[in-house]
Design a protein around this motif. Sequence first.
Motif, PDB file in Angstrom:
ATOM      1  N   THR A   1       0.934  -1.203   0.030  1.00  0.00           N
ATOM      2  CA  THR A   1      -0.023   0.075   0.007  1.00  0.00           C
ATOM      3  C   THR A   1       0.895   1.291  -0.010  1.00  0.00           C
ATOM      4  O   THR A   1       0.441   2.169  -0.455  1.00  0.00           O
ATOM      5  N   GLN A   2       2.214   1.303   0.246  1.00  0.00           N
ATOM      6  CA  GLN A   2       3.089   2.398   0.288  1.00  0.00           C
ATOM      7  C   GLN A   2       4.482   2.148   0.249  1.00  0.00           C
ATOM      8  O   GLN A   2       4.677   0.965   0.606  1.00  0.00           O
TER       9      GLN A   2
ATOM     10  N   THR B   1       8.676   4.240   0.474  1.00  0.00           N
ATOM     11  CA  THR B   1       9.463   5.263   0.697  1.00  0.00           C
ATOM     12  C   THR B   1      10.674   5.298  -0.132  1.00  0.00           C
ATOM     13  O   THR B   1      11.266   4.420  -0.667  1.00  0.00           O
TER      14      THR B   1
ATOM     15  N   ILE C   1       7.065   9.366   1.665  1.00  0.00           N
ATOM     16  CA  ILE C   1       6.343   8.211   1.558  1.00  0.00           C
ATOM     17  C   ILE C   1       5.093   8.319   0.646  1.00  0.00           C
ATOM     18  O   ILE C   1       4.403   9.485   0.662  1.00  0.00           O
TER      19      ILE C   1
ATOM     20  N   LYS D   1       1.607   6.867  -0.871  1.00  0.00           N
ATOM     21  CA  LYS D   1       0.647   5.729  -0.291  1.00  0.00           C
ATOM     22  C   LYS D   1      -0.316   5.861  -1.598  1.00  0.00           C
ATOM     23  O   LYS D   1      -0.791   6.654  -2.153  1.00  0.00           O
TER      24      LYS D   1
ATOM     25  N   TYR E   1      -3.922   5.033  -3.375  1.00  0.00           N
ATOM     26  CA  TYR E   1      -5.289   4.670  -3.188  1.00  0.00           C
ATOM     27  C   TYR E   1      -6.073   4.811  -4.539  1.00  0.00           C
ATOM     28  O   TYR E   1      -5.521   5.212  -5.550  1.00  0.00           O
TER      29      TYR E   1
ATOM     30  N   THR F   1      -7.424   1.701  -0.033  1.00  0.00           N
ATOM     31  CA  THR F   1      -6.150   1.670  -0.480  1.00  0.00           C
ATOM     32  C   THR F   1      -6.082   0.743  -1.729  1.00  0.00           C
ATOM     33  O   THR F   1      -6.748  -0.030  -2.011  1.00  0.00           O
TER      34      THR F   1
ATOM     35  N   ALA G   1      -2.176   8.723  -5.637  1.00  0.00           N
ATOM     36  CA  ALA G   1      -1.190   8.896  -4.576  1.00  0.00           C
ATOM     37  C   ALA G   1      -1.055   9.943  -3.808  1.00  0.00           C
ATOM     38  O   ALA G   1      -1.188  11.079  -4.150  1.00  0.00           O
TER      39      ALA G   1
ATOM     40  N   ASP H   1      -2.519  12.087   5.348  1.00  0.00           N
ATOM     41  CA  ASP H   1      -1.968  10.919   4.232  1.00  0.00           C
ATOM     42  C   ASP H   1      -2.937   9.951   4.327  1.00  0.00           C
ATOM     43  O   ASP H   1      -2.893   9.016   3.654  1.00  0.00           O
ATOM     44  N   ASN H   2      -3.952   9.901   5.278  1.00  0.00           N
ATOM     45  CA  ASN H   2      -4.801   8.785   5.317  1.00  0.00           C
ATOM     46  C   ASN H   2      -6.103   9.367   4.693  1.00  0.00           C
ATOM     47  O   ASN H   2      -6.853   9.967   5.587  1.00  0.00           O
TER      48      ASN H   2
ATOM     49  N   THR I   1      -8.359   7.299   3.334  1.00  0.00           N
ATOM     50  CA  THR I   1      -9.428   6.094   3.255  1.00  0.00           C
ATOM     51  C   THR I   1     -10.831   6.498   3.728  1.00  0.00           C
ATOM     52  O   THR I   1     -10.989   7.357   4.636  1.00  0.00           O
TER      53      THR I   1
END
Length: 277
Positions: A36-37, A39, A50, A52, A54, A68, A114, A154-155, A157
């Motif tokens: 899901t992510q 670095t 980072i 992530k 989606y 995600t 992202a 950054d979340n 969801t």
Amino acid sequence: MFKFYMLLPALVLAPLPAQATLNWSFTTASQTNYGTQGTFQGSPGSGSVIVKAYSTTDDATNPDRFETGTLGSWSGGIGVTSLEDGDFGSAPNHAFDNDGNSTDEKPAGDVDAAVFAFNQSITLTSLSIGWKYTDADISVLAYTGQNGSMTTPDNITGKSITDLLSSGWQFIGHYMDLNTTANPSISPSALINPTNVSSSYWLVSAYTSCASSCNSYDGNFGNDYFKISGLTGKTAPPPPSGSVPEPSSLILLTGGLLGWRITRKNQLVESDCKISA
């Protein structure tokens, strides 16, 4: 000491150091699955970011909400495989896309995105793609904390694109018809963020009108497939700390200090002479 005071005007007028140019590359020699992510380390001094993955595959509500996805990288850059894209690495759905040829997901369904979480506030200036299929239209947002806020920006969801706009995210722009860096004759890497917004959190997605204002009849939606090969930016300018004197005021102040120092020195010399006499 006299030389020191003579140098003060030069120090006052000396230009501030320029903002450093920062670069991040997302290309890899072979296919890599980050889950899901992932670095990524930038050029020297750029720090890490980072990324992530989606996609708006939660279609229980309208507009669709983010879930995600799976982040991958290739020689052309990074892409996102959503829950509805099939197996990881299957072309062209392994890239950022917006539902392909289907029209039932307009204006914001199955949009891959992202979130880039930097370790410092960044002013992004350009975005490069290293692979595309059919078309490459993108939408860009930045988290500024205006019009709402999120504890963990950054979340995303469970949120729709329009939810983000009332949760501290700001629309930066739509950038259409990008071409790959290997063939930039139509449109090279996109110059983005003309208003120089700075943020530690940036969102890049396949195009959706809902990043600004939803249009269910938007003919630009769909058929976008691309991989992001790199980002370029600069360090954010430091925030102002109280009232800062104008340069002219500083020059006057420096001149006054210099004059006082010379006068004081002359007085001391005259006093010594009288005592000696």
